[in-house]
Design a protein around this motif. Structure first.
Motif, PDB file in Angstrom:
ATOM      1  N   VAL A  55       0.838  -1.193   0.000  1.00  0.00           N
ATOM      2  CA  VAL A  55       0.000   0.000   0.000  1.00  0.00           C
ATOM      3  C   VAL A  55       0.877   1.248   0.000  1.00  0.00           C
ATOM      4  CG1 VAL A  55      -1.704   1.277   1.343  1.00  0.00           C
ATOM      5  CG2 VAL A  55      -1.840  -1.186   1.232  1.00  0.00           C
ATOM      6  N   VAL A  56       1.991   1.164   0.680  1.00  0.00           N
ATOM      7  CA  VAL A  56       2.843   2.333   0.894  1.00  0.00           C
ATOM      8  C   VAL A  56       4.072   2.256   0.004  1.00  0.00           C
ATOM      9  CG1 VAL A  56       4.209   3.565   2.610  1.00  0.00           C
ATOM     10  CG2 VAL A  56       2.054   2.536   3.257  1.00  0.00           C
ATOM     11  N   ASP A  57       4.361   3.376  -0.653  1.00  0.00           N
ATOM     12  CA  ASP A  57       5.604   3.477  -1.400  1.00  0.00           C
ATOM     13  C   ASP A  57       6.421   4.638  -0.817  1.00  0.00           C
ATOM     14  OD1 ASP A  57       4.044   5.565  -2.243  1.00  0.00           O
ATOM     15  OD2 ASP A  57       4.214   5.145  -4.382  1.00  0.00           O
ATOM     16  N   GLU A  58       7.574   4.888  -1.390  1.00  0.00           N
ATOM     17  CA  GLU A  58       8.464   5.932  -0.864  1.00  0.00           C
ATOM     18  C   GLU A  58       7.819   7.312  -0.930  1.00  0.00           C
ATOM     19  OE1 GLU A  58      11.377   5.919   0.802  1.00  0.00           O
ATOM     20  OE2 GLU A  58      10.994   3.774   0.902  1.00  0.00           O
ATOM     21  N   LYS A  59       7.011   7.544  -1.961  1.00  0.00           N
ATOM     22  CA  LYS A  59       6.357   8.843  -2.116  1.00  0.00           C
ATOM     23  C   LYS A  59       5.430   9.135  -0.930  1.00  0.00           C
ATOM     24  CE  LYS A  59       3.276  11.267  -5.279  1.00  0.00           C
ATOM     25  NZ  LYS A  59       2.446  11.134  -6.468  1.00  0.00           N
ATOM     26  N   ILE A  60       4.625   8.152  -0.548  1.00  0.00           N
ATOM     27  CA  ILE A  60       3.704   8.322   0.584  1.00  0.00           C
ATOM     28  C   ILE A  60       4.486   8.486   1.884  1.00  0.00           C
ATOM     29  CG2 ILE A  60       1.958   7.144   1.976  1.00  0.00           C
ATOM     30  CD1 ILE A  60       0.791   6.034  -0.599  1.00  0.00           C
ATOM     31  N   LEU A  61       5.544   7.715   2.065  1.00  0.00           N
ATOM     32  CA  LEU A  61       6.345   7.831   3.284  1.00  0.00           C
ATOM     33  C   LEU A  61       7.009   9.204   3.381  1.00  0.00           C
ATOM     34  CD1 LEU A  61       8.064   4.332   3.564  1.00  0.00           C
ATOM     35  CD2 LEU A  61       6.234   5.269   4.968  1.00  0.00           C
ATOM     36  N   ASN A  62       7.507   9.717   2.263  1.00  0.00           N
ATOM     37  CA  ASN A  62       8.138  11.039   2.276  1.00  0.00           C
ATOM     38  C   ASN A  62       7.114  12.128   2.586  1.00  0.00           C
ATOM     39  OD1 ASN A  62      10.687  10.038   1.751  1.00  0.00           O
ATOM     40  ND2 ASN A  62      10.441  10.207  -0.459  1.00  0.00           N
ATOM     41  N   MET A  63       5.915  11.999   2.013  1.00  0.00           N
ATOM     42  CA  MET A  63       4.874  12.984   2.313  1.00  0.00           C
ATOM     43  C   MET A  63       4.490  12.931   3.788  1.00  0.00           C
ATOM     44  SD  MET A  63       2.361  13.251  -0.996  1.00  0.00           S
ATOM     45  CE  MET A  63       1.862  11.552  -1.024  1.00  0.00           C
ATOM     46  N   SER A  71       2.206  20.439  13.756  1.00  0.00           N
ATOM     47  CA  SER A  71       1.448  19.981  14.924  1.00  0.00           C
ATOM     48  C   SER A  71      -0.058  20.165  14.759  1.00  0.00           C
ATOM     49  CB  SER A  71       1.926  20.723  16.171  1.00  0.00           C
ATOM     50  OG  SER A  71       1.744  22.115  16.003  1.00  0.00           O
ATOM     51  N   GLU A  72      -0.483  20.811  13.669  1.00  0.00           N
ATOM     52  CA  GLU A  72      -1.915  20.983  13.419  1.00  0.00           C
ATOM     53  C   GLU A  72      -2.590  19.671  13.036  1.00  0.00           C
ATOM     54  OE1 GLU A  72      -2.355  23.889  10.405  1.00  0.00           O
ATOM     55  OE2 GLU A  72      -1.344  25.450  11.545  1.00  0.00           O
ATOM     56  N   HIS A  73      -1.828  18.753  12.461  1.00  0.00           N
ATOM     57  CA  HIS A  73      -2.397  17.495  11.974  1.00  0.00           C
ATOM     58  C   HIS A  73      -2.005  16.340  12.888  1.00  0.00           C
ATOM     59  CE1 HIS A  73      -3.502  19.506   8.307  1.00  0.00           C
ATOM     60  NE2 HIS A  73      -2.242  19.849   8.070  1.00  0.00           N
ATOM     61  N   SER A  74      -2.993  15.555  13.270  1.00  0.00           N
ATOM     62  CA  SER A  74      -2.702  14.353  14.051  1.00  0.00           C
ATOM     63  C   SER A  74      -2.211  13.267  13.100  1.00  0.00           C
ATOM     64  CB  SER A  74      -3.958  13.872  14.775  1.00  0.00           C
ATOM     65  OG  SER A  74      -4.926  13.434  13.839  1.00  0.00           O
ATOM     66  N   ILE A  75      -1.705  12.202  13.664  1.00  0.00           N
ATOM     67  CA  ILE A  75      -1.239  11.087  12.841  1.00  0.00           C
ATOM     68  C   ILE A  75      -2.418  10.476  12.087  1.00  0.00           C
ATOM     69  CG2 ILE A  75      -0.212   8.784  12.929  1.00  0.00           C
ATOM     70  CD1 ILE A  75       1.570   9.894  15.195  1.00  0.00           C
ATOM     71  N   THR A  76      -3.575  10.431  12.736  1.00  0.00           N
ATOM     72  CA  THR A  76      -4.775   9.917  12.076  1.00  0.00           C
ATOM     73  C   THR A  76      -5.162  10.804  10.894  1.00  0.00           C
ATOM     74  OG1 THR A  76      -5.524   9.045  14.191  1.00  0.00           O
ATOM     75  CG2 THR A  76      -7.162   9.218  12.459  1.00  0.00           C
ATOM     76  N   ALA A  77      -5.081  12.120  11.067  1.00  0.00           N
ATOM     77  CA  ALA A  77      -5.409  13.039   9.978  1.00  0.00           C
ATOM     78  C   ALA A  77      -4.416  12.906   8.826  1.00  0.00           C
ATOM     79  CB  ALA A  77      -5.436  14.464  10.496  1.00  0.00           C
ATOM     80  N   ILE A  78      -3.145  12.755   9.152  1.00  0.00           N
ATOM     81  CA  ILE A  78      -2.126  12.571   8.118  1.00  0.00           C
ATOM     82  C   ILE A  78      -2.399  11.288   7.342  1.00  0.00           C
ATOM     83  CG2 ILE A  78       0.335  12.107   7.723  1.00  0.00           C
ATOM     84  CD1 ILE A  78       0.911  13.941  10.137  1.00  0.00           C
ATOM     85  N   ALA A  79      -2.738  10.229   8.064  1.00  0.00           N
ATOM     86  CA  ALA A  79      -3.029   8.949   7.407  1.00  0.00           C
ATOM     87  C   ALA A  79      -4.244   9.079   6.487  1.00  0.00           C
ATOM     88  CB  ALA A  79      -3.263   7.874   8.455  1.00  0.00           C
ATOM     89  N   LYS A  80      -5.272   9.785   6.938  1.00  0.00           N
ATOM     90  CA  LYS A  80      -6.465   9.982   6.101  1.00  0.00           C
ATOM     91  C   LYS A  80      -6.127  10.757   4.832  1.00  0.00           C
ATOM     92  CE  LYS A  80     -10.565   9.839   8.860  1.00  0.00           C
ATOM     93  NZ  LYS A  80     -11.570  10.547   9.609  1.00  0.00           N
ATOM     94  N   MET A  81      -5.307  11.806   4.974  1.00  0.00           N
ATOM     95  CA  MET A  81      -4.917  12.603   3.807  1.00  0.00           C
ATOM     96  C   MET A  81      -4.176  11.754   2.777  1.00  0.00           C
ATOM     97  SD  MET A  81      -3.661  16.327   5.036  1.00  0.00           S
ATOM     98  CE  MET A  81      -2.978  15.976   6.645  1.00  0.00           C
ATOM     99  N   LEU A  82      -3.386  10.812   3.260  1.00  0.00           N
ATOM    100  CA  LEU A  82      -2.571   9.987   2.361  1.00  0.00           C
ATOM    101  C   LEU A  82      -3.293   8.728   1.895  1.00  0.00           C
ATOM    102  CD1 LEU A  82       0.828  10.316   4.221  1.00  0.00           C
ATOM    103  CD2 LEU A  82       0.065  11.537   2.182  1.00  0.00           C
ATOM    104  N   GLY A  83      -4.477   8.456   2.458  1.00  0.00           N
ATOM    105  CA  GLY A  83      -5.253   7.293   2.031  1.00  0.00           C
ATOM    106  C   GLY A  83      -4.784   5.975   2.609  1.00  0.00           C
TER     107      GLY A  83
END
Length: 113
Positions: A55-63, A71-83
């Protein structure tokens, strides 16, 4: 049902003559396993890769790493943004919590100066 006259404490569910490790048709489980492994090796030799696609490639990990200091985005929010799921991020970025904490504390120190 009265079982007191059978002579045994529990009835047997397997016929006595049927070997325990044999399958119907006389194929032994070890032969099944060796045949499966040989088939998988032949497929690999042809260049095919088995298993579930990543599911994850280098592009998603770098983003994700770029979004972590914010600090505005939680880890859950970051994960949602990246799909992806938050668990996927934790699995692919092992030091995610420490990385996030160190970057946020560094930002706070810079803003206090």
């Amino acid at each position: 049902m009265d079982r007191s006259s059978t002579g045994r404490s529990t009835p047997s569910r397997r016929p006595a003559r049927l070997p325990r490790l044999r399958r119907p048709g006389g194929v032994h489980p070890r032969l099944i396993v060796s045949g499966t492994r040989a088939g998988l090796a032949a497929v690999r030799a042809r260049g095919k890769v088995g298993g579930r696609p990543a599911v994850v490639d280098e592009k998603i990990l770098n983003m994700a790493r770029d979004l972590l200091p914010n600090s505005e985005h939680s880890i859950t929010a970051i994960a949602k943004m990246l799909g992806v799921s938050p668990g996927t991020l934790y699995n692919h970025i092992p030091d995610l919590r420490e990385l996030r904490a160190s970057r946020i504390s560094a930002q706070l120190e810079d803003s206090n100066r």
